[in-house]
Structure formats: structure tokens, C-alpha cells
Write a protein that holds these residues in place. Sequence first.
Motif, PDB file in Angstrom:
ATOM      1  N   ASP A  15       0.790  -1.233   0.000  1.00  0.00           N
ATOM      2  CA  ASP A  15       0.000   0.000   0.000  1.00  0.00           C
ATOM      3  C   ASP A  15       0.824   1.286   0.000  1.00  0.00           C
ATOM      4  O   ASP A  15       0.259   2.369  -0.041  1.00  0.00           O
ATOM      5  CB  ASP A  15      -0.930   0.023   1.220  1.00  0.00           C
ATOM      6  CG  ASP A  15      -2.101  -0.929   1.059  1.00  0.00           C
ATOM      7  OD1 ASP A  15      -2.307  -1.450  -0.048  1.00  0.00           O
ATOM      8  OD2 ASP A  15      -2.816  -1.141   2.051  1.00  0.00           O
ATOM      9  N   ALA A  16       2.147   1.190   0.057  1.00  0.00           N
ATOM     10  CA  ALA A  16       2.965   2.398   0.072  1.00  0.00           C
ATOM     11  C   ALA A  16       3.083   2.987  -1.331  1.00  0.00           C
ATOM     12  O   ALA A  16       3.043   2.265  -2.332  1.00  0.00           O
ATOM     13  CB  ALA A  16       4.349   2.084   0.620  1.00  0.00           C
ATOM     14  N   MET A  17       3.204   4.321  -1.398  1.00  0.00           N
ATOM     15  CA  MET A  17       3.471   4.967  -2.684  1.00  0.00           C
ATOM     16  C   MET A  17       4.378   6.167  -2.445  1.00  0.00           C
ATOM     17  O   MET A  17       4.456   6.694  -1.335  1.00  0.00           O
ATOM     18  CB  MET A  17       2.189   5.344  -3.420  1.00  0.00           C
ATOM     19  CG  MET A  17       1.393   6.472  -2.869  1.00  0.00           C
ATOM     20  SD  MET A  17      -0.082   6.758  -3.916  1.00  0.00           S
ATOM     21  CE  MET A  17      -0.560   8.364  -3.295  1.00  0.00           C
ATOM     22  N   TYR A  18       5.067   6.548  -3.503  1.00  0.00           N
ATOM     23  CA  TYR A  18       6.026   7.642  -3.415  1.00  0.00           C
ATOM     24  C   TYR A  18       6.166   8.310  -4.772  1.00  0.00           C
ATOM     25  O   TYR A  18       5.659   7.825  -5.785  1.00  0.00           O
ATOM     26  CB  TYR A  18       7.392   7.128  -2.944  1.00  0.00           C
ATOM     27  CG  TYR A  18       8.111   6.284  -3.975  1.00  0.00           C
ATOM     28  CD1 TYR A  18       9.128   6.823  -4.756  1.00  0.00           C
ATOM     29  CD2 TYR A  18       7.766   4.950  -4.182  1.00  0.00           C
ATOM     30  CE1 TYR A  18       9.785   6.059  -5.707  1.00  0.00           C
ATOM     31  CE2 TYR A  18       8.421   4.178  -5.121  1.00  0.00           C
ATOM     32  CZ  TYR A  18       9.430   4.737  -5.884  1.00  0.00           C
ATOM     33  OH  TYR A  18      10.068   3.981  -6.822  1.00  0.00           O
ATOM     34  N   LEU A  19       6.860   9.439  -4.777  1.00  0.00           N
ATOM     35  CA  LEU A  19       7.208  10.126  -6.012  1.00  0.00           C
ATOM     36  C   LEU A  19       8.495  10.890  -5.794  1.00  0.00           C
ATOM     37  O   LEU A  19       8.964  11.042  -4.665  1.00  0.00           O
ATOM     38  CB  LEU A  19       6.075  11.047  -6.484  1.00  0.00           C
ATOM     39  CG  LEU A  19       5.560  12.128  -5.524  1.00  0.00           C
ATOM     40  CD1 LEU A  19       6.487  13.321  -5.442  1.00  0.00           C
ATOM     41  CD2 LEU A  19       4.178  12.573  -5.948  1.00  0.00           C
ATOM     42  N   TRP A  20       9.061  11.364  -6.880  1.00  0.00           N
ATOM     43  CA  TRP A  20      10.242  12.222  -6.843  1.00  0.00           C
ATOM     44  C   TRP A  20       9.845  13.587  -7.368  1.00  0.00           C
ATOM     45  O   TRP A  20       9.109  13.692  -8.349  1.00  0.00           O
ATOM     46  CB  TRP A  20      11.363  11.651  -7.713  1.00  0.00           C
ATOM     47  CG  TRP A  20      12.023  10.455  -7.129  1.00  0.00           C
ATOM     48  CD1 TRP A  20      11.736   9.150  -7.398  1.00  0.00           C
ATOM     49  CD2 TRP A  20      13.069  10.444  -6.157  1.00  0.00           C
ATOM     50  NE1 TRP A  20      12.542   8.326  -6.649  1.00  0.00           N
ATOM     51  CE2 TRP A  20      13.381   9.101  -5.883  1.00  0.00           C
ATOM     52  CE3 TRP A  20      13.778  11.440  -5.488  1.00  0.00           C
ATOM     53  CZ2 TRP A  20      14.370   8.726  -4.972  1.00  0.00           C
ATOM     54  CZ3 TRP A  20      14.762  11.064  -4.590  1.00  0.00           C
ATOM     55  CH2 TRP A  20      15.048   9.730  -4.337  1.00  0.00           C
ATOM     56  N   VAL A  21      10.317  14.628  -6.719  1.00  0.00           N
ATOM     57  CA  VAL A  21      10.091  15.999  -7.174  1.00  0.00           C
ATOM     58  C   VAL A  21      11.429  16.723  -7.109  1.00  0.00           C
ATOM     59  O   VAL A  21      12.201  16.523  -6.164  1.00  0.00           O
ATOM     60  CB  VAL A  21       9.000  16.705  -6.325  1.00  0.00           C
ATOM     61  CG1 VAL A  21       9.388  16.787  -4.859  1.00  0.00           C
ATOM     62  CG2 VAL A  21       8.674  18.084  -6.881  1.00  0.00           C
ATOM     63  N   LEU A  22      11.712  17.529  -8.107  1.00  0.00           N
ATOM     64  CA  LEU A  22      12.976  18.252  -8.091  1.00  0.00           C
ATOM     65  C   LEU A  22      12.973  19.313  -6.991  1.00  0.00           C
ATOM     66  O   LEU A  22      11.945  19.923  -6.688  1.00  0.00           O
ATOM     67  CB  LEU A  22      13.253  18.912  -9.440  1.00  0.00           C
ATOM     68  CG  LEU A  22      13.592  17.976 -10.592  1.00  0.00           C
ATOM     69  CD1 LEU A  22      14.001  18.768 -11.828  1.00  0.00           C
ATOM     70  CD2 LEU A  22      14.698  16.995 -10.235  1.00  0.00           C
ATOM     71  N   GLU A  23      14.138  19.520  -6.420  1.00  0.00           N
ATOM     72  CA  GLU A  23      14.311  20.466  -5.317  1.00  0.00           C
ATOM     73  C   GLU A  23      13.809  21.859  -5.676  1.00  0.00           C
ATOM     74  O   GLU A  23      13.243  22.552  -4.830  1.00  0.00           O
ATOM     75  CB  GLU A  23      15.796  20.514  -4.951  1.00  0.00           C
ATOM     76  CG  GLU A  23      16.132  21.398  -3.786  1.00  0.00           C
ATOM     77  CD  GLU A  23      17.600  21.303  -3.408  1.00  0.00           C
ATOM     78  OE1 GLU A  23      17.900  21.634  -2.248  1.00  0.00           O
ATOM     79  OE2 GLU A  23      18.449  20.910  -4.239  1.00  0.00           O
ATOM     80  N   GLN A  24      13.979  22.275  -6.913  1.00  0.00           N
ATOM     81  CA  GLN A  24      13.578  23.619  -7.311  1.00  0.00           C
ATOM     82  C   GLN A  24      12.054  23.785  -7.413  1.00  0.00           C
ATOM     83  O   GLN A  24      11.565  24.897  -7.453  1.00  0.00           O
ATOM     84  CB  GLN A  24      14.244  24.005  -8.626  1.00  0.00           C
ATOM     85  CG  GLN A  24      13.692  23.291  -9.843  1.00  0.00           C
ATOM     86  CD  GLN A  24      14.506  23.592 -11.087  1.00  0.00           C
ATOM     87  OE1 GLN A  24      15.723  23.561 -11.060  1.00  0.00           O
ATOM     88  NE2 GLN A  24      13.822  23.900 -12.171  1.00  0.00           N
ATOM     89  N   ASN A  25      11.302  22.693  -7.433  1.00  0.00           N
ATOM     90  CA  ASN A  25       9.847  22.777  -7.578  1.00  0.00           C
ATOM     91  C   ASN A  25       9.198  22.859  -6.193  1.00  0.00           C
ATOM     92  O   ASN A  25       8.522  21.933  -5.732  1.00  0.00           O
ATOM     93  CB  ASN A  25       9.332  21.579  -8.383  1.00  0.00           C
ATOM     94  CG  ASN A  25       7.929  21.792  -8.896  1.00  0.00           C
ATOM     95  OD1 ASN A  25       7.233  22.710  -8.471  1.00  0.00           O
ATOM     96  ND2 ASN A  25       7.510  20.935  -9.801  1.00  0.00           N
ATOM     97  N   VAL A  26       9.381  24.001  -5.554  1.00  0.00           N
ATOM     98  CA  VAL A  26       8.926  24.213  -4.176  1.00  0.00           C
ATOM     99  C   VAL A  26       7.401  24.137  -4.075  1.00  0.00           C
ATOM    100  O   VAL A  26       6.861  23.570  -3.122  1.00  0.00           O
ATOM    101  CB  VAL A  26       9.464  25.550  -3.633  1.00  0.00           C
ATOM    102  CG1 VAL A  26       8.900  25.857  -2.254  1.00  0.00           C
ATOM    103  CG2 VAL A  26      10.990  25.523  -3.610  1.00  0.00           C
TER     104      VAL A  26
END
Length: 180
Positions: free
Chosen positions: A120-131
Motif C-alpha cells: 500500500d505504500a506509494m512515493y514520487l520524486w520531485v525536483l528540489e527547485q519545484n517548491v
Amino acid sequence: MVEFRPADAGDAEQVAGLHADSWRRHYRGAFADAFLDGELVAERVGVWSKRLGDPEGTATIVAEIDGEFVGFVHVMFDLDPVWGSLVDNLHVDHRQQRGGIGRQLLARAARAVVEQARGDAMYLWVLEQNVAAQQFYIAVGAKHVETAPVAPPGGDPARLNGEPNGFRMAWPDAASFGSA
């Protein structure tokens, strides 16, 4: 009123167009200008044609208002043994942002994880600059659990500090999405 439906292979061009527009708006400086200003849409059409043509192990949900394409989310089930299913893409037309569409798309991704993934876990990646995106993910219950260099497509070789940093944002239990 926003309507949601599973994407199909015929949606590849619209998905690719929104994906490219989002990258151009949010990842300038992290991705090479030549990549962003070049054949990005055509490259994304190729990626999305393949993904939507063979969707096994994934779910892609699109959002429409009065038949107009306004957003999508793409999740890859059970990609990581620790963090679970990867929300690989979430994009909402810039004219429709802050209207709840992103939250609704993520809620549908979470539901798909609960119904179709082994964990049931989920995740994503977001770039540091995309505050702004980071703030949104935290508002819907994600936790920043890791920072790591990300090798973006068309990475900018002129960057003095190498690769941009990405933040892993995670929901340990997709069933409780948005309850934070």
C-alpha cells in the motif's frame, strides 16, 4: 465538473503535450534548454505511446472538464521494495491548478495502489527547485524521506554542481492518502 477516466493509447498526444508543457514551466535550469526547447513533445509522445499502449503494471488516469484534457496521473505498481508504487507523473494544466484536480488525481492513484499493488505504500520524486509541488505533496500527507541526485533527461551539462537534487516524497499507506 471534472470527470476522470482511465487513459488509453489514444490519449498519448494529449498526455505528452501536457507533460512537456509542465516540464518547460517547472524544470528550466534543471533540464537542458536545448532539450526543453527542442523536440520534447515528440519525445514525450514516443514515451507515452509506449506506456499507454502497454499499460501492464501501471495505471494512468486523466482528468477532463467539458471534454477538455486538463490533467493526468501515472502510477507504476510495486516499483520499489521499500517505498512501494511510484507516482511517476502528476501534471495539471497550469490554468487549472489550485482547483483540487491534482489532489483528486492523487487520490485516484492511491486507490489504484490499494486495489492493484501488492503493497500500500506509494512515493514520487520531485525536483528540489519545484517548491510549490513540494508544498502541495506535504499538504496531502506526503513526507520528505530522502534527497538524492536525479539524472534528468537532457540534463544541463553546464550546471556547476552536477545533477539536480530530487526529493523522495512518500505515503507509507496509500489507503490513508490525504488524511494528514
